[in-house]
Design a protein around this motif. Structure first.
Motif, PDB file in Angstrom:
ATOM      1  N   LYS A 194      90.894  39.884  49.359  1.00 52.06           N
ATOM      2  CA  LYS A 194      90.988  39.474  50.575  1.00 52.06           C
ATOM      3  C   LYS A 194      89.836  39.862  51.687  1.00 52.06           C
ATOM      4  O   LYS A 194      89.426  39.190  52.482  1.00 52.06           O
ATOM      5  CB  LYS A 194      92.499  39.532  51.299  1.00 52.06           C
ATOM      6  N   ASP A 195      89.542  41.255  51.529  1.00 57.05           N
ATOM      7  CA  ASP A 195      88.595  42.014  52.451  1.00 57.05           C
ATOM      8  C   ASP A 195      87.448  41.151  52.304  1.00 57.05           C
ATOM      9  O   ASP A 195      86.655  41.000  53.226  1.00 57.05           O
ATOM     10  CB  ASP A 195      88.710  43.350  52.090  1.00 57.05           C
ATOM     11  N   ASP A 196      87.201  40.662  51.304  1.00 51.83           N
ATOM     12  CA  ASP A 196      85.938  39.908  50.994  1.00 51.83           C
ATOM     13  C   ASP A 196      85.623  38.533  51.723  1.00 51.83           C
ATOM     14  O   ASP A 196      84.619  38.253  51.703  1.00 51.83           O
ATOM     15  CB  ASP A 196      85.319  39.699  49.679  1.00 51.83           C
ATOM     16  N   THR A 253      85.699  36.462  58.028  1.00 48.34           N
ATOM     17  CA  THR A 253      86.723  36.205  59.160  1.00 48.34           C
ATOM     18  C   THR A 253      86.217  34.903  59.917  1.00 48.34           C
ATOM     19  O   THR A 253      87.280  34.633  60.506  1.00 48.34           O
ATOM     20  CB  THR A 253      86.498  37.613  60.012  1.00 48.34           C
TER      21      THR A 253
END
Ligand code: F6R
Length: 242
Positions: free
Chosen positions: A172-174, A177
């Motif tokens: 998810k961090d990849d 945003t």
């Protein structure tokens, strides 16, 4: 609003492809608005198969995609340009210069949004816009609370959207945003809209679209005011209340 309920996702995708192909026959230089994500993949497969078997030509078609992540280089496998190339553009005869996506790596992102909006309308607008829907009712990346008057703009993605899209990334961090998306007003200006909804996870969104009111809390509800909307839902997306 016209509604088709199909047995499954495959039929839903086929129905959408059929509508697109009919429109291309009627207007071989039409402008198609395209979506990415899991929902339209089968529709693109059907268009590619049709192109290979029946030779439907895209030489005079122009496409505008709904959205693109901010910060992913266009050749990143998770960019929406890569998605479109992999699923459609590389397999049909559309000239690359007739395919349009927002540039999520533009130096001046605000200017890119304005330019994209101008490009769409300068071209005469979208004839048919293909859409999927988020579990929270987003269309494009217009998250709940987005003004119905919005034009192409930069959005911060909702956590739930980043979680839902994490399946395409290593983690998810990849997931970026931010994204550039056509606004709700941009989408509503399309002459025709075809919205596909598939699977149990979209049941609530479909229920709200069909039976809820029109509110900025639920972006897809803006579509209820569109004069030429077709919803194609598979049975799994229809809530079973028993
Ligand atoms: C994609 C897009 C999104 C998706 C929505 C559903 O270009 O704009 O609104 O249509 O997030 O995604 P899937 O189809 O992966 O469930």
């Amino acid at each position: 609003m016209k509604i088709y309920v199909t047995k499954d996702k495959k039929e839903m995708n086929q129905k959408a492809a059929e509508i697109i192909l009919e429109r291309i026959q009627e207007k071989p230089d039409m402008t198609l608005g395209l979506a990415t994500g899991g929902t339209p993949e089968g529709t693109y497969d059907d268009l590619v198969n049709d192109h290979q078997q029946h030779g439907t030509s895209y030489q005079n078609i122009t496409t505008f995609n709904l959205d693109e992540y901010v910060g992913l280089p266009s050749d990143d496998p998770n960019s929406y340009l890569s998605y479109m190339r992999e699923h459609l553009f590389n397999h049909i005869d559309i000239p690359p210069e007739q395919t349009n996506l927002p540039n999520g790596t533009a130096e001046d992102l605000e200017a890119e949004c304005d330019e994209y909006e101008t490009r769409i309308h300068g071209h005469g607008g979208v004839d048919l816009q293909l859409l999927g829907i988020g579990e929270n009712g987003h269309i494009g990346f217009n998250e709940p609370g987005t003004s119905f008057g919005s034009k192409t703009h930069i959005v911060e993605l909702a956590e739930s959207t980043r979680e839902a899209n994490a399946r395409f990334f290593d983690s998810k961090d990849d997931v970026p945003t931010h994204a550039i998306t056509m606004g709700i007003q941009t989408i509503l200006k399309a002459k025709e809209i075809v919205l596909m909804i598939s699977g149990e996870r979209k049941q609530e969104a479909l229920l709200r679209l069909l039976h809820g009111g029109v509110s900025e809390d639920f972006p897809a509800s803006a579509l209820k005011e569109h004069p030429n909307l077709t919803v194609i839902a598979d049975e799994a997306a229809i809530e079973n209340k028993s």
